[in-house]
Scaffold this motif. Structure first.
Motif, PDB file in Angstrom:
ATOM      1  N   ASP A   1      14.398   8.001  -9.447  1.00 31.08           N
ATOM      2  CA  ASP A   1      14.517   6.546  -9.351  1.00 31.08           C
ATOM      3  C   ASP A   1      13.500   5.964  -8.372  1.00 31.08           C
ATOM      4  O   ASP A   1      12.989   4.869  -8.582  1.00 31.08           O
ATOM      5  CB  ASP A   1      15.938   6.128  -8.978  1.00 31.08           C
ATOM      6  CG  ASP A   1      16.398   6.692  -7.651  1.00 31.08           C
ATOM      7  OD1 ASP A   1      15.889   7.759  -7.238  1.00 31.08           O
ATOM      8  OD2 ASP A   1      17.276   6.078  -7.017  1.00 31.08           O
ATOM      9  N   GLN A   2      13.153   6.708  -7.327  1.00 30.64           N
ATOM     10  CA  GLN A   2      12.136   6.227  -6.394  1.00 30.64           C
ATOM     11  C   GLN A   2      10.743   6.305  -7.018  1.00 30.64           C
ATOM     12  O   GLN A   2       9.909   5.424  -6.807  1.00 30.64           O
ATOM     13  CB  GLN A   2      12.193   7.018  -5.093  1.00 30.64           C
ATOM     14  CG  GLN A   2      13.458   6.744  -4.314  1.00 30.64           C
ATOM     15  CD  GLN A   2      13.539   7.498  -3.018  1.00 30.64           C
ATOM     16  OE1 GLN A   2      12.562   8.069  -2.549  1.00 30.64           O
ATOM     17  NE2 GLN A   2      14.718   7.509  -2.425  1.00 30.64           N
ATOM     18  N   LYS A   3      10.488   7.331  -7.813  1.00 23.63           N
ATOM     19  CA  LYS A   3       9.215   7.436  -8.527  1.00 23.63           C
ATOM     20  C   LYS A   3       9.077   6.278  -9.510  1.00 23.63           C
ATOM     21  O   LYS A   3       7.998   5.681  -9.634  1.00 23.63           O
ATOM     22  CB  LYS A   3       9.124   8.771  -9.271  1.00 23.63           C
ATOM     23  CG  LYS A   3       9.027   9.969  -8.347  1.00 23.63           C
ATOM     24  CD  LYS A   3       9.015  11.254  -9.141  1.00 23.63           C
ATOM     25  CE  LYS A   3       8.997  12.455  -8.222  1.00 23.63           C
ATOM     26  NZ  LYS A   3       8.975  13.725  -8.938  1.00 23.63           N
ATOM     27  N   ALA A   4      10.168   5.948 -10.185  1.00 22.73           N
ATOM     28  CA  ALA A   4      10.149   4.844 -11.146  1.00 22.73           C
ATOM     29  C   ALA A   4       9.934   3.509 -10.441  1.00 22.73           C
ATOM     30  O   ALA A   4       9.257   2.620 -10.968  1.00 22.73           O
ATOM     31  CB  ALA A   4      11.447   4.824 -11.936  1.00 22.73           C
ATOM     32  N   THR A   5      10.483   3.372  -9.248  1.00 22.53           N
ATOM     33  CA  THR A   5      10.295   2.140  -8.477  1.00 22.53           C
ATOM     34  C   THR A   5       8.827   1.969  -8.091  1.00 22.53           C
ATOM     35  O   THR A   5       8.283   0.864  -8.194  1.00 22.53           O
ATOM     36  CB  THR A   5      11.182   2.154  -7.220  1.00 22.53           C
ATOM     37  OG1 THR A   5      12.538   2.296  -7.616  1.00 22.53           O
ATOM     38  CG2 THR A   5      11.022   0.876  -6.427  1.00 22.53           C
TER      39      THR A   5
ATOM     40  N   ARG B   1       0.294   4.117  -8.140  1.00 27.40           N
ATOM     41  CA  ARG B   1       0.150   5.441  -8.737  1.00 27.40           C
ATOM     42  C   ARG B   1      -0.464   6.451  -7.784  1.00 27.40           C
ATOM     43  O   ARG B   1      -0.214   7.631  -7.908  1.00 27.40           O
ATOM     44  CB  ARG B   1      -0.717   5.373  -9.995  1.00 27.40           C
ATOM     45  CG  ARG B   1      -0.066   4.601 -11.123  1.00 27.40           C
ATOM     46  CD  ARG B   1      -0.996   4.485 -12.286  1.00 27.40           C
ATOM     47  NE  ARG B   1      -2.143   3.679 -11.880  1.00 27.40           N
ATOM     48  CZ  ARG B   1      -3.263   3.543 -12.566  1.00 27.40           C
ATOM     49  NH1 ARG B   1      -3.409   4.175 -13.690  1.00 27.40           N
ATOM     50  NH2 ARG B   1      -4.230   2.775 -12.128  1.00 27.40           N
ATOM     51  N   LYS B   2      -1.297   6.003  -6.845  1.00 27.61           N
ATOM     52  CA  LYS B   2      -2.015   6.916  -5.960  1.00 27.61           C
ATOM     53  C   LYS B   2      -1.779   6.547  -4.502  1.00 27.61           C
ATOM     54  O   LYS B   2      -1.493   5.396  -4.180  1.00 27.61           O
ATOM     55  CB  LYS B   2      -3.521   6.825  -6.209  1.00 27.61           C
ATOM     56  CG  LYS B   2      -3.970   7.143  -7.602  1.00 27.61           C
ATOM     57  CD  LYS B   2      -5.460   6.947  -7.682  1.00 27.61           C
ATOM     58  CE  LYS B   2      -5.991   7.205  -9.076  1.00 27.61           C
ATOM     59  NZ  LYS B   2      -7.436   6.983  -9.136  1.00 27.61           N
TER      60      LYS B   2
ATOM     61  N   LYS C   1       0.842  -1.189   0.000  1.00 23.01           N
ATOM     62  CA  LYS C   1       0.000   0.000   0.000  1.00 23.01           C
ATOM     63  C   LYS C   1       0.878   1.240   0.000  1.00 23.01           C
ATOM     64  O   LYS C   1       1.823   1.336   0.789  1.00 23.01           O
ATOM     65  CB  LYS C   1      -0.892   0.012   1.236  1.00 23.01           C
ATOM     66  CG  LYS C   1      -1.816   1.201   1.331  1.00 23.01           C
ATOM     67  CD  LYS C   1      -2.706   1.102   2.558  1.00 23.01           C
ATOM     68  CE  LYS C   1      -3.669   2.256   2.626  1.00 23.01           C
ATOM     69  NZ  LYS C   1      -4.560   2.152   3.793  1.00 23.01           N
ATOM     70  N   GLN C   2       0.565   2.188  -0.888  1.00 25.46           N
ATOM     71  CA  GLN C   2       1.300   3.455  -0.899  1.00 25.46           C
ATOM     72  C   GLN C   2       0.699   4.347   0.175  1.00 25.46           C
ATOM     73  O   GLN C   2      -0.507   4.603   0.184  1.00 25.46           O
ATOM     74  CB  GLN C   2       1.207   4.127  -2.268  1.00 25.46           C
ATOM     75  CG  GLN C   2       2.021   5.402  -2.352  1.00 25.46           C
ATOM     76  CD  GLN C   2       2.034   5.998  -3.736  1.00 25.46           C
ATOM     77  OE1 GLN C   2       1.611   5.379  -4.705  1.00 25.46           O
ATOM     78  NE2 GLN C   2       2.512   7.215  -3.828  1.00 25.46           N
TER      79      GLN C   2
ATOM     80  N   HIS D   1       9.935   4.099   2.911  1.00 26.35           N
ATOM     81  CA  HIS D   1       9.363   5.268   3.570  1.00 26.35           C
ATOM     82  C   HIS D   1       8.087   5.755   2.882  1.00 26.35           C
ATOM     83  O   HIS D   1       7.383   6.587   3.431  1.00 26.35           O
ATOM     84  CB  HIS D   1      10.397   6.390   3.602  1.00 26.35           C
ATOM     85  CG  HIS D   1      10.969   6.714   2.262  1.00 26.35           C
ATOM     86  ND1 HIS D   1      11.893   5.884   1.642  1.00 26.35           N
ATOM     87  CD2 HIS D   1      10.731   7.728   1.404  1.00 26.35           C
ATOM     88  CE1 HIS D   1      12.213   6.419   0.463  1.00 26.35           C
ATOM     89  NE2 HIS D   1      11.516   7.519   0.297  1.00 26.35           N
ATOM     90  N   LEU D   2       7.746   5.184   1.716  1.00 25.09           N
ATOM     91  CA  LEU D   2       6.561   5.591   0.973  1.00 25.09           C
ATOM     92  C   LEU D   2       5.477   4.514   0.960  1.00 25.09           C
ATOM     93  O   LEU D   2       4.339   4.803   0.600  1.00 25.09           O
ATOM     94  CB  LEU D   2       6.927   5.917  -0.482  1.00 25.09           C
ATOM     95  CG  LEU D   2       7.957   7.027  -0.697  1.00 25.09           C
ATOM     96  CD1 LEU D   2       8.304   7.149  -2.167  1.00 25.09           C
ATOM     97  CD2 LEU D   2       7.445   8.341  -0.162  1.00 25.09           C
ATOM     98  N   VAL D   3       5.829   3.291   1.302  1.00 23.22           N
ATOM     99  CA  VAL D   3       4.879   2.179   1.213  1.00 23.22           C
ATOM    100  C   VAL D   3       4.811   1.416   2.531  1.00 23.22           C
ATOM    101  O   VAL D   3       5.650   1.574   3.417  1.00 23.22           O
ATOM    102  CB  VAL D   3       5.269   1.190   0.086  1.00 23.22           C
ATOM    103  CG1 VAL D   3       5.268   1.879  -1.266  1.00 23.22           C
ATOM    104  CG2 VAL D   3       6.601   0.546   0.353  1.00 23.22           C
ATOM    105  N   LYS D   4       3.788   0.569   2.613  1.00 22.51           N
ATOM    106  CA  LYS D   4       3.609  -0.312   3.760  1.00 22.51           C
ATOM    107  C   LYS D   4       3.152  -1.657   3.236  1.00 22.51           C
ATOM    108  O   LYS D   4       2.342  -1.734   2.317  1.00 22.51           O
ATOM    109  CB  LYS D   4       2.535   0.266   4.685  1.00 22.51           C
ATOM    110  CG  LYS D   4       2.246  -0.581   5.907  1.00 22.51           C
ATOM    111  CD  LYS D   4       1.064  -0.050   6.697  1.00 22.51           C
ATOM    112  CE  LYS D   4       1.496   1.130   7.539  1.00 22.51           C
ATOM    113  NZ  LYS D   4       0.443   1.535   8.481  1.00 22.51           N
TER     114      LYS D   4
END
Length: 58
Positions: free
Chosen positions: A18-22, A29-30, A7-8, A52-55
């Motif tokens: 590179d983190q956006k591409a990952t 996307r959201k 989950k983002q 740090h952006l996902v769980k």
């Protein structure tokens, strides 16, 4: 093979390309979007890169 749900939880704005591409490669996307992917070492590495952006959701 086993799958995991990711989950983002935070926006990708202001983070390196590179983190956006990952995130895009993971299919995210959201914010609050949940995707189910195979649990492979390469996917685990991608999660570690943007931890740090996902769980990981159970």
């Amino acid at each position: 093979m086993a799958t995991i749900k990711i989950k983002q939880v935070k926006s990708k704005i202001g983070y390196p390309i590179d983190q956006k591409a990952t995130l895009q490669a993971l299919g995210l996307r959201k914010i609050s979007q949940v995707v189910e992917v195979e649990d492979t070492p390469s996917i685990r590495g991608m999660i570690r890169k943007v931890h740090h952006l996902v769980k990981v959701v159970d």
